[in-house]
Design an enzyme around this catalytic site. Sequence first.
Site, PDB file in Angstrom:
ATOM      1  N   LEU A 134      -7.430  -1.955   6.877  1.00 19.36           N
ATOM      2  CA  LEU A 134      -6.789  -2.794   7.895  1.00 19.36           C
ATOM      3  C   LEU A 134      -7.831  -3.581   8.684  1.00 19.36           C
ATOM      4  O   LEU A 134      -7.598  -4.703   9.112  1.00 19.36           O
ATOM      5  CB  LEU A 134      -5.990  -1.918   8.874  1.00 19.36           C
ATOM      6  N   ALA A 135      -8.986  -2.952   8.919  1.00 16.81           N
ATOM      7  CA  ALA A 135     -10.079  -3.591   9.663  1.00 16.81           C
ATOM      8  C   ALA A 135     -11.385  -2.904   9.284  1.00 16.81           C
ATOM      9  O   ALA A 135     -11.395  -1.723   8.939  1.00 16.81           O
ATOM     10  CB  ALA A 135      -9.839  -3.474  11.172  1.00 16.81           C
ATOM     11  N   ALA A 137     -15.623  -2.588  10.470  1.00 19.58           N
ATOM     12  CA  ALA A 137     -16.705  -2.876  11.416  1.00 19.58           C
ATOM     13  C   ALA A 137     -17.989  -2.249  10.892  1.00 19.58           C
ATOM     14  O   ALA A 137     -18.009  -1.640   9.821  1.00 19.58           O
ATOM     15  CB  ALA A 137     -16.356  -2.326  12.798  1.00 19.58           C
ATOM     16  N   SER A 138     -19.058  -2.393  11.644  1.00 20.19           N
ATOM     17  CA  SER A 138     -20.358  -1.925  11.156  1.00 20.19           C
ATOM     18  C   SER A 138     -20.458  -0.408  11.117  1.00 20.19           C
ATOM     19  O   SER A 138     -21.192   0.149  10.303  1.00 20.19           O
ATOM     20  CB  SER A 138     -21.475  -2.487  12.036  1.00 20.19           C
ATOM     21  N   GLN A 141     -14.450   1.833   9.037  1.00 14.35           N
ATOM     22  CA  GLN A 141     -13.291   0.991   8.747  1.00 14.35           C
ATOM     23  C   GLN A 141     -12.009   1.819   8.780  1.00 14.35           C
ATOM     24  O   GLN A 141     -12.041   3.047   8.716  1.00 14.35           O
ATOM     25  CB  GLN A 141     -13.448   0.292   7.403  1.00 14.35           C
ATOM     26  N   VAL A 142     -10.887   1.104   8.919  1.00 16.53           N
ATOM     27  CA  VAL A 142      -9.593   1.762   9.138  1.00 16.53           C
ATOM     28  C   VAL A 142      -8.662   1.514   7.949  1.00 16.53           C
ATOM     29  O   VAL A 142      -8.551   0.382   7.454  1.00 16.53           O
ATOM     30  CB  VAL A 142      -8.934   1.235  10.435  1.00 16.53           C
ATOM     31  N   LYS A 156      -9.625   6.430  10.260  1.00 16.49           N
ATOM     32  CA  LYS A 156     -10.868   5.712  10.538  1.00 16.49           C
ATOM     33  C   LYS A 156     -12.005   6.476   9.860  1.00 16.49           C
ATOM     34  O   LYS A 156     -12.240   7.646  10.154  1.00 16.49           O
ATOM     35  CB  LYS A 156     -11.077   5.648  12.056  1.00 16.49           C
ATOM     36  N   ASP A 291     -12.942  -1.850  27.132  1.00 15.31           N
ATOM     37  CA  ASP A 291     -12.856  -3.036  26.265  1.00 15.31           C
ATOM     38  C   ASP A 291     -11.388  -3.421  26.028  1.00 15.31           C
ATOM     39  O   ASP A 291     -10.911  -3.443  24.891  1.00 15.31           O
ATOM     40  CB  ASP A 291     -13.556  -2.736  24.932  1.00 15.31           C
TER      41      ASP A 291
END
Length: 562
Positions: A134-135, A137-138, A141-142, A156, A291
Amino acid sequence: MLIKRRYKHFKRYRQVANILARHGFGYLLDKLNLTDILPYHQRIKQTSEEEQHSEKTRGERLRLALTELGTTFIKLGQILSTRPDLLPKDIIVELEKLQDRIPPFPYEEVKEHIEEEFGAPIEEIFECFHQESLAAASIGQVHRACLKNGKECVVKVRRPGIESVVEVDLEILFDLARLAESRSALSRHYHLVEIVEEFTWGLKRELDYSVEGRNAERLDKNFLQEEDIKVPKVYWDYSSSKILTMEYVEGIKLSNFKLLDELGYNKRTIAENLSKAILKQILLDGFFHADPHPGNLFVQKDNKICFMDFGLMGYLSDERKKQVIKLVLALVRKDSIKIVKSILEMGSLSKGTDIDKLKKDMDMLISLYYSVPLSKINIGEVITEVLELAFTHKVQIPSELTLMAKTFIILEGVLKELDPSISVVEIAEPFAAKLIAHQYNPKNLAKDWAENFQDYFDIVSKIPQKADRILDKAIDDDITIKFELQNLGRIFAYIDRIANKLSFSIVLLSFSLVMAGLIIASAIGRGGSEFFWQIPVLEIAFISSFILFFWLIYSIIRSGRF
């Protein structure tokens, strides 16, 4: 130790140095004596590359360099973007653009990682598991999945090998910070090593998904009584430090304002719910989502807000929370005296802090807002300006306050998109006033006193024992009293100047006497100035005296104490 570690991670050191030099930061390597890490051809190219990048701003070049350096440096840039007390605005604006988004790693690695962590085939753990992420990142991921009991979830997964990469980068950052502090007074003033230590603590917590899971649970607990706020549940049986499994939440991303309008959501209600939720987290709970950008917020039916991604959270102790409440109230009421008082309570003073000048400058800053209606004041920006002013007066501000200011700025940016008429300040004033009244309620004061009574009793009960120790030392002549004279350096410098002036006068007088003696000796001598085997003593003595005289004068002037 520094040299040993430098050669241990030589390849990564060289990579970091190459990237910095390529983006026009070769002068930093010069200052840190790290140019020897660069290949010879790269050292020659430094100047031309700095000229090549001159069309880009320093902020752009720094952002590009950090992006190329990878996970650790991207995270560092994101944290530094919350520190306007450390970096100028043009660089902060660029660092805010840093994106922690990279291509996902293959599903085969995800599957292998999960099976290794839980010791079973992925088919036995999940009923279904979507191979496409789904997403990404460094750090991880999900993926969407489904548990054996039929509940939908998101998983995750931490990127394999990322921990060792981050560990090396953190060691390099520590080395660079220590090196900078040893060679720059400005770096020591900014406490670079402390900043790296704090960053290391935060990043290691972010790498540990069990910490993020506990953060989500704590936030959920704080909103148990709130029907307008949703926090996804954590499925601990399917979670670890490397994998986090949470409830799948249906909803619309808050960033999709067009769809919210089309489906008839009340954006004003959403804005009010979000404002109250953030204010509660900061002022009441002392534990806040740091955030809250639209990508981390979902909207569900009845304008309910769902928080996502709990890696970056802010913490305020009970004492700090009280100080923040006082600061917010003072800002809302535009009371510069109480603002300064709150800042001094929260920060640590340096020797060079001029409190009277700080009060005067704070008056000037707050006077800019006297005629501005509360609805037009951006509390995040005002807090940031106040913290920047405090820092220029050498008041060390805790990092949690700059993180809080950044949270307010993000919140106000979201509110402008939802409903520009909503003001955080107008919502915050009655909220903070109510909390102050609650704190100073006689019943609560009595409760606080009762909780602290044991501490007070311990202090008082130890006084006779400590007094007895002091008396024993006095009897045994074992007491050492230390005095520290203020401005002792200035006193010694003043004495040095007086001594140098006196020395100058004595040398000048001596030089005059020597010259007079030589002239008289020359006049009464037979055959001119050549004595002792025809050697020109007068000329030699004159030249020697002249050289010594000017050498002494040069030394005195060069010392800067004349």
